[in-house]
Design a protein around this motif. Sequence first.
Motif, PDB file in Angstrom:
ATOM      1  N   THR A  85     -46.999  10.241   4.755  1.00 49.77           N
ATOM      2  CA  THR A  85     -45.543  10.907   4.828  1.00 49.77           C
ATOM      3  C   THR A  85     -44.738  10.142   5.982  1.00 49.77           C
ATOM      4  OG1 THR A  85     -46.772  13.010   4.344  1.00 49.77           O
ATOM      5  CG2 THR A  85     -44.469  13.003   5.430  1.00 49.77           C
ATOM      6  N   THR A 495     -36.484  27.670   0.793  1.00 48.29           N
ATOM      7  CA  THR A 495     -36.143  26.577   1.725  1.00 48.29           C
ATOM      8  C   THR A 495     -37.331  26.611   2.900  1.00 48.29           C
ATOM      9  OG1 THR A 495     -34.511  27.130   3.220  1.00 48.29           O
ATOM     10  CG2 THR A 495     -34.019  26.375   0.730  1.00 48.29           C
ATOM     11  N   ALA A 496     -37.251  25.661   3.604  1.00 43.49           N
ATOM     12  CA  ALA A 496     -38.072  25.570   4.847  1.00 43.49           C
ATOM     13  C   ALA A 496     -37.516  26.762   5.972  1.00 43.49           C
ATOM     14  CB  ALA A 496     -38.151  24.376   5.563  1.00 43.49           C
ATOM     15  N   THR A 520     -38.531  23.217  13.550  1.00 40.13           N
ATOM     16  CA  THR A 520     -38.383  21.721  12.680  1.00 40.13           C
ATOM     17  C   THR A 520     -39.910  21.877  11.957  1.00 40.13           C
ATOM     18  OG1 THR A 520     -39.169  20.279  14.309  1.00 40.13           O
ATOM     19  CG2 THR A 520     -36.925  20.803  14.347  1.00 40.13           C
ATOM     20  N   ALA A 521     -39.881  20.913  10.883  1.00 33.82           N
ATOM     21  CA  ALA A 521     -41.189  20.732  10.377  1.00 33.82           C
ATOM     22  C   ALA A 521     -42.163  19.846  11.389  1.00 33.82           C
ATOM     23  CB  ALA A 521     -40.992  19.882   9.144  1.00 33.82           C
ATOM     24  N   VAL A 550     -31.039  23.426   6.906  1.00 34.38           N
ATOM     25  CA  VAL A 550     -32.220  23.088   6.242  1.00 34.38           C
ATOM     26  C   VAL A 550     -32.826  21.612   6.715  1.00 34.38           C
ATOM     27  CG1 VAL A 550     -32.796  22.429   3.837  1.00 34.38           C
ATOM     28  CG2 VAL A 550     -31.686  24.471   4.234  1.00 34.38           C
ATOM     29  N   ASN A 554     -36.465  20.788   7.912  1.00 35.37           N
ATOM     30  CA  ASN A 554     -37.326  19.892   7.325  1.00 35.37           C
ATOM     31  C   ASN A 554     -37.469  18.539   8.230  1.00 35.37           C
ATOM     32  OD1 ASN A 554     -37.433  21.067   4.963  1.00 35.37           O
ATOM     33  ND2 ASN A 554     -35.727  20.359   4.044  1.00 35.37           N
ATOM     34  N   ASN A 556     -39.281  16.211  10.482  1.00 33.06           N
ATOM     35  CA  ASN A 556     -40.819  16.145  10.582  1.00 33.06           C
ATOM     36  C   ASN A 556     -40.936  15.118  12.039  1.00 33.06           C
ATOM     37  OD1 ASN A 556     -40.480  13.692   9.555  1.00 33.06           O
ATOM     38  ND2 ASN A 556     -41.900  13.893   7.889  1.00 33.06           N
TER      39      ASN A 556
END
Length: 562
Positions: A85, A495-496, A520-521, A550, A554, A556
Amino acid sequence: MGEILDKPCVTLQFSTMNHRKILIPTLSLLFVFLALWTAGSGVEAAANIAPSATPPPPRQRVIVTEPTPGPSPTVTPTPSPTPATQVQTLASLQAKIRGRMLSANVARGRVGIKILSLNSGKVIFENDPEKYFTPASNMKNFTVATAFERLGPNFRFETKAFANALPDSSGTINGDLRIYGGGDVSVSTAFYLGDYYKGVDALVDELVKAGVKKISGSLVGDLSYFSGGEIPETWEWDDLQWYYGAGISALPINDNAVDVKVSPTRSGQPCDVRILPRTSVFTVNNTCTTGGSSSSLSITKSLDRNILTVGGQIPAGATAWQGSIAVTQPADVFLALLKERLIARGIAVGGDTRILPPSVTAPTTQTPIATLQSPPFSVIAAKTMKPSQNMYTETILWTLGEQKRRNGGAAVSGNSSVVGISVVRDFLTKQVGIPRDSVIQYDGSGMSRHDLVTPSAVAALYVYMAKTSKNAQAWRDSLAVGGVDGTLKRRFAGTAVSGNFRGKTGTLDQVSALSGYVRTAGGEELVVSILVNNVLSPGDRISMIDDIVVALANFNGKVDEQ
């Protein structure tokens, strides 16, 4: 409120298949190799032919045969590595936010943004963070946060009943029963699952416990706890007939509004108009008729009187219109319902209902008969912030003023709202450390177009309430949750951000706002405040705000390590 969705950007992705490994005798393998090499040379050559040249005929497919093989050994395939990722960079996040902020559909408006790390205070992104913006209901953040700190999460509003003496041996109150209001907004359908009467019934219960069986006099409403006009001075007149423009009262009832339903009947007949709860306080002038092919229904309430005019027409068989209309002098409705519910419980009331004139001071020697307490303020705060209830917020602001006046602030001049605003300003400047001129407050709820705040001020408040306030959890619990409840229930689904954002919305004509907390992710919590002014389309404003939030959810990467 409709939303306009941007056209999606579609990206096509292609993947290659790994060649399968085949075990063949050496001779056959060589033959296949030569065949494939020749074919490969033809493909590469074809790629270099000029566009005008005639392409060579396609080669025939070569099929290789071999003797019937014996049992083949088991071959363990080599697993394909899982693609790693890609970790986003802070620069890429900032570029994404800036690009969305500069979108053509919001380019003519004004966008104020402040995003920072809750842990370190590091600024992630900002745009015009020190400029003034109309906050709409983001003003509620300042009022309710101040109340958490000054009143406390366990503060309770009270409604008290007084008389000249306790009930006699027969349970009779000889004379009037004075109902002293303390701004208890929980006497409402919002706290009793939509029941119009249970809030008032709770006060009746307290009177029954006190042994009251009869009241020989009248029910008198005492509104002296608050001072000032029912409607904040800077509200716009065209908001005042609707529930969101309801005024303030020391004896509030059912959000200081009534529900109205207008239904068609038979063609040529008058429309059916119903007001709930039923009350004699409202006068209805109904000229609406049933008929025609389209609706021309009009509903108008007099600004200073409880007179409702219903006109126009509704086609037969059409869906009924339903809405909530603000009540002028809500205490009249409170007392009327109280008398009705007392009688229903077998408690006779000999007199009528009336409001104590402001010029008349109630006797200080009267005897307390019963007290109705509200739920704790923490509960009321959630009922205020999540659905963005304007009248509740104004009542909280006025209560801040009166609590200061009654607890060592008697020298403070001004009506309840003015003193309440001074309490908010004192908290923001002395405790939160917000510059005095960064919040210009005219009301508690943000209905006033005169209110002005900076994105930095909103963000600073959220940081203080999360990291310094002893009421941090109660504060968080009062906020709407993305995709779950309140004014955010229908936003961020799938959504996240769903279930991951807590905050406060804000909406006026040409104004949208959103401030709060998002994780956050990468596991870091951010404080975000986005204020959008002068963009005509609500969909354009909200979609931009939501896209940015969003993107934050998202992300990361690690904002505090870059």
